[in-house]
Design a protein around this motif. Sequence first.
Motif, PDB file in Angstrom:
ATOM      1  N   LEU A  22       0.832  -1.207   0.000  1.00 48.64           N
ATOM      2  CA  LEU A  22       0.000   0.000   0.000  1.00 48.64           C
ATOM      3  C   LEU A  22       0.867   1.257   0.000  1.00 48.64           C
ATOM      4  CD1 LEU A  22      -2.960   0.791  -0.104  1.00 48.64           C
ATOM      5  CD2 LEU A  22      -3.005   0.780   2.394  1.00 48.64           C
ATOM      6  N   LEU A  23       1.921   1.252   0.788  1.00 49.44           N
ATOM      7  CA  LEU A  23       2.836   2.403   0.799  1.00 49.44           C
ATOM      8  C   LEU A  23       3.466   2.583  -0.578  1.00 49.44           C
ATOM      9  CD1 LEU A  23       4.592   1.924   4.270  1.00 49.44           C
ATOM     10  CD2 LEU A  23       3.223   3.903   3.583  1.00 49.44           C
ATOM     11  N   ALA A  24       3.905   1.461  -1.161  1.00 47.91           N
ATOM     12  CA  ALA A  24       4.540   1.537  -2.485  1.00 47.91           C
ATOM     13  C   ALA A  24       3.557   2.074  -3.527  1.00 47.91           C
ATOM     14  CB  ALA A  24       5.047   0.161  -2.895  1.00 47.91           C
ATOM     15  N   ALA A  25       2.331   1.557  -3.506  1.00 53.11           N
ATOM     16  CA  ALA A  25       1.319   2.002  -4.473  1.00 53.11           C
ATOM     17  C   ALA A  25       1.015   3.488  -4.306  1.00 53.11           C
ATOM     18  CB  ALA A  25       0.044   1.186  -4.323  1.00 53.11           C
ATOM     19  N   ALA A  26       1.103   3.961  -3.058  1.00 48.28           N
ATOM     20  CA  ALA A  26       0.854   5.371  -2.784  1.00 48.28           C
ATOM     21  C   ALA A  26       2.072   6.234  -3.108  1.00 48.28           C
ATOM     22  CB  ALA A  26       0.457   5.558  -1.313  1.00 48.28           C
ATOM     23  N   GLY A  27       3.171   5.580  -3.528  1.00 49.28           N
ATOM     24  CA  GLY A  27       4.379   6.330  -3.867  1.00 49.28           C
ATOM     25  C   GLY A  27       5.136   6.830  -2.651  1.00 49.28           C
ATOM     26  N   ILE A  75      -3.014   4.502   6.348  1.00 45.28           N
ATOM     27  CA  ILE A  75      -2.302   4.798   5.102  1.00 45.28           C
ATOM     28  C   ILE A  75      -3.302   5.049   3.968  1.00 45.28           C
ATOM     29  CG2 ILE A  75      -0.739   3.861   3.348  1.00 45.28           C
ATOM     30  CD1 ILE A  75       0.500   2.148   5.675  1.00 45.28           C
ATOM     31  N   ALA A  76      -4.324   4.196   3.877  1.00 40.71           N
ATOM     32  CA  ALA A  76      -5.325   4.353   2.820  1.00 40.71           C
ATOM     33  C   ALA A  76      -6.037   5.694   2.950  1.00 40.71           C
ATOM     34  CB  ALA A  76      -6.343   3.214   2.879  1.00 40.71           C
ATOM     35  N   GLY A  77      -6.379   6.066   4.180  1.00 40.24           N
ATOM     36  CA  GLY A  77      -7.056   7.341   4.408  1.00 40.24           C
ATOM     37  C   GLY A  77      -6.168   8.509   4.067  1.00 40.24           C
ATOM     38  N   LYS A  78      -4.932   8.439   4.519  1.00 41.81           N
ATOM     39  CA  LYS A  78      -4.004   9.554   4.317  1.00 41.81           C
ATOM     40  C   LYS A  78      -3.706   9.785   2.850  1.00 41.81           C
ATOM     41  CE  LYS A  78       0.493  11.381   5.505  1.00 41.81           C
ATOM     42  NZ  LYS A  78       1.740  11.300   6.238  1.00 41.81           N
ATOM     43  N   TYR A  79      -3.578   8.720   2.075  1.00 40.09           N
ATOM     44  CA  TYR A  79      -3.173   8.852   0.674  1.00 40.09           C
ATOM     45  C   TYR A  79      -4.333   8.700  -0.302  1.00 40.09           C
ATOM     46  CZ  TYR A  79       1.433   9.025   2.667  1.00 40.09           C
ATOM     47  OH  TYR A  79       2.530   9.402   3.408  1.00 40.09           O
ATOM     48  N   ALA A  90     -17.383   1.485   2.299  1.00 38.78           N
ATOM     49  CA  ALA A  90     -18.038   0.225   2.664  1.00 38.78           C
ATOM     50  C   ALA A  90     -17.718  -0.860   1.633  1.00 38.78           C
ATOM     51  CB  ALA A  90     -19.544   0.423   2.776  1.00 38.78           C
ATOM     52  N   LEU A  91     -17.822  -0.517   0.358  1.00 39.69           N
ATOM     53  CA  LEU A  91     -17.519  -1.492  -0.695  1.00 39.69           C
ATOM     54  C   LEU A  91     -16.052  -1.901  -0.629  1.00 39.69           C
ATOM     55  CD1 LEU A  91     -19.399  -0.104  -3.830  1.00 39.69           C
ATOM     56  CD2 LEU A  91     -19.908  -2.202  -2.575  1.00 39.69           C
ATOM     57  N   ILE A  92     -15.172  -0.900  -0.496  1.00 35.85           N
ATOM     58  CA  ILE A  92     -13.739  -1.194  -0.420  1.00 35.85           C
ATOM     59  C   ILE A  92     -13.456  -2.136   0.748  1.00 35.85           C
ATOM     60  CG2 ILE A  92     -11.483  -0.174   0.131  1.00 35.85           C
ATOM     61  CD1 ILE A  92     -12.425   2.317  -1.518  1.00 35.85           C
ATOM     62  N   ASP A  93     -14.031  -1.819   1.906  1.00 29.88           N
ATOM     63  CA  ASP A  93     -13.806  -2.657   3.090  1.00 29.88           C
ATOM     64  C   ASP A  93     -14.291  -4.087   2.873  1.00 29.88           C
ATOM     65  OD1 ASP A  93     -14.362  -0.176   5.758  1.00 29.88           O
ATOM     66  OD2 ASP A  93     -12.540  -0.775   4.701  1.00 29.88           O
ATOM     67  N   ASP A 151     -14.186   4.179  -9.812  1.00 30.30           N
ATOM     68  CA  ASP A 151     -13.474   4.579 -11.026  1.00 30.30           C
ATOM     69  C   ASP A 151     -12.121   5.237 -10.776  1.00 30.30           C
ATOM     70  OD1 ASP A 151     -14.365   6.256 -14.176  1.00 30.30           O
ATOM     71  OD2 ASP A 151     -13.304   4.386 -13.738  1.00 30.30           O
ATOM     72  N   LYS A 152     -11.508   4.940  -9.651  1.00 28.31           N
ATOM     73  CA  LYS A 152     -10.117   5.344  -9.448  1.00 28.31           C
ATOM     74  C   LYS A 152      -9.417   4.335  -8.546  1.00 28.31           C
ATOM     75  CE  LYS A 152      -9.238   8.980  -6.474  1.00 28.31           C
ATOM     76  NZ  LYS A 152      -9.287   9.165  -5.017  1.00 28.31           N
ATOM     77  N   LEU A 153      -8.100   4.362  -8.579  1.00 24.74           N
ATOM     78  CA  LEU A 153      -7.310   3.412  -7.798  1.00 24.74           C
ATOM     79  C   LEU A 153      -7.648   3.546  -6.313  1.00 24.74           C
ATOM     80  CD1 LEU A 153      -4.863   1.328  -7.989  1.00 24.74           C
ATOM     81  CD2 LEU A 153      -3.457   3.240  -7.210  1.00 24.74           C
ATOM     82  N   SER A 154      -7.885   2.397  -5.666  1.00 26.87           N
ATOM     83  CA  SER A 154      -8.089   2.392  -4.222  1.00 26.87           C
ATOM     84  C   SER A 154      -7.316   1.222  -3.642  1.00 26.87           C
ATOM     85  CB  SER A 154      -9.569   2.242  -3.866  1.00 26.87           C
ATOM     86  OG  SER A 154      -9.976   0.890  -4.025  1.00 26.87           O
ATOM     87  N   ARG A 155      -7.329   1.131  -2.339  1.00 30.94           N
ATOM     88  CA  ARG A 155      -6.625   0.028  -1.688  1.00 30.94           C
ATOM     89  C   ARG A 155      -7.202  -1.317  -2.098  1.00 30.94           C
ATOM     90  NH1 ARG A 155      -8.448  -0.057   4.660  1.00 30.94           N
ATOM     91  NH2 ARG A 155      -7.190  -1.951   4.663  1.00 30.94           N
ATOM     92  N   ALA A 156      -8.459  -1.328  -2.524  1.00 31.69           N
ATOM     93  CA  ALA A 156      -9.067  -2.589  -2.960  1.00 31.69           C
ATOM     94  C   ALA A 156      -8.342  -3.124  -4.193  1.00 31.69           C
ATOM     95  CB  ALA A 156     -10.551  -2.407  -3.240  1.00 31.69           C
ATOM     96  N   ASP A 157      -7.980  -2.254  -5.112  1.00 26.37           N
ATOM     97  CA  ASP A 157      -7.272  -2.683  -6.322  1.00 26.37           C
ATOM     98  C   ASP A 157      -5.875  -3.185  -5.974  1.00 26.37           C
ATOM     99  OD1 ASP A 157      -8.770   0.238  -7.324  1.00 26.37           O
ATOM    100  OD2 ASP A 157      -9.326  -1.672  -8.250  1.00 26.37           O
ATOM    101  N   VAL A 158      -5.202  -2.456  -5.075  1.00 30.68           N
ATOM    102  CA  VAL A 158      -3.856  -2.852  -4.663  1.00 30.68           C
ATOM    103  C   VAL A 158      -3.899  -4.229  -3.993  1.00 30.68           C
ATOM    104  CG1 VAL A 158      -1.849  -2.212  -3.264  1.00 30.68           C
ATOM    105  CG2 VAL A 158      -3.207  -0.435  -4.370  1.00 30.68           C
TER     106      VAL A 158
END
Lengths: 221, 222
Positions: A22-27, A75-79, A90-93, A151-158
């Motif tokens: 997750l950190l890597a995906a967030a750069g 991390i997900a919230g911050k980035y 809710a969906l992501i979770d 329709d955008k990158l989220s932690r669910a995709d990672v």
Amino acid sequence: MSGKPILHYCNARGRMESIRWLLAAAGVEFEECFLETKDDLVNLKTNGSLLFQQVPMVEIDGMKMVQTKAILNYIAGKYNLYGKDLKERALIDMYVEGMVDLNEAIMTSAYQPANKREEELAKALDKATNRYFPVFEKVLKDHGRDFLVGDKLSRADVQLLETILIAEEQKPDILAKFPLLQGFKARTSNIPNIKKFLQPGSPRKPPTLEKDIPKLMAIFH
Amino acid sequence: MAGKPKLHYTKGRGKMESIRWLLAAAGVEFEEEFIETKEDLDKLRNDGSLLFQQVPMVEIDGMKMVQTRAILNYIAGKYNLHGKDLKERAWIDMYVEGTTDLMGMIMVLPFQAADAKEKNIALIIERATTRYFPVYEKALKDHGHDYLVGNQLSWADIHLLEAILMTEELKPDILSAFPLLQAFKGRTSNISTIKKFLQPGSQRKPPPDEKFIANVRKIFNI
């Protein structure tokens, strides 16, 4: 205090790997402090760094965060990888929790006694193809978009990419019946931050080999 | 369709109990549909209601939510029990994960063989008194407030109260070395929505008995 997060864990995937992803995906660049012996863990415990005497622990933004889910949520919230509102969250979770269950089933099979290992792994891979991957294939099919939610990158995709790769390590053709997930895997692997993480020399850790398990267990027991 | 949330689970605590606690503490009335037989579970699976073929499932705000943590996050967020910013949320999440680990150990006890169960009860008591409760006692001591995070009621407080009561069922004097947690328990139990939930006749479920566990094994094939 360099400002980069510092990850405290052993030099292995375990419960820290999703955090690295997750950190890597967030750069976000991070440092790692590896536990190699039982004493390393004891030191962290005695100097009060571990809220519940456990790792993973991540030093981030002045906190010594523990508990994998808490760290990932932060991390997900911050980035901005956690959706735009409560319903997207809710969906992501829901998706992430399902994937984490699957990862756990695959990972823990490696730690079973030899006579149970194959059976447990087979069960886990069966769940991948019959319970979990069909859900995500359908999600992508229903909305026709590149990402699972919003329709955008989220932690669910990672998390989904991480999970797909873990499953493929055990069964290389596991996505045979899931064309949209194959497309998802290729696309998501090409996102620059993620592409970088997938290259040799990145902080990504290899699968834990059977021969390494005793040394890892010795740190914790 | 603004209706009450509807909970789908067996008529026992399990993974749904923390959800009942959180809804009740938030003052949200809810309905329950109990799974009593394997056929009940199969029906839910066959009509596509369960994303991963599992319960808990909660019908809420037009969604059929599954995965306990996802449901709890949603309720906490919706009812302002998840802190006022990311950092408060981080602390609430850390605390809740601790109480989740502790209650998780208790939840699986009825499914263990007698000798494993005895060993694990001793382990639970040790963990509660040396790993978990000291953390919450210290948190309350350090800031001197009534609540764990942000000086207002949050999910962390509700979850801690649930964990305290559950551990007291194993060992009634388990809080003897934790005066601030004793006061916390007294205070938090008295919050009107929580007080109501703690009274007989509420939707709070009792600890499982042998007959219930036998039925659970049949329904879920475990």
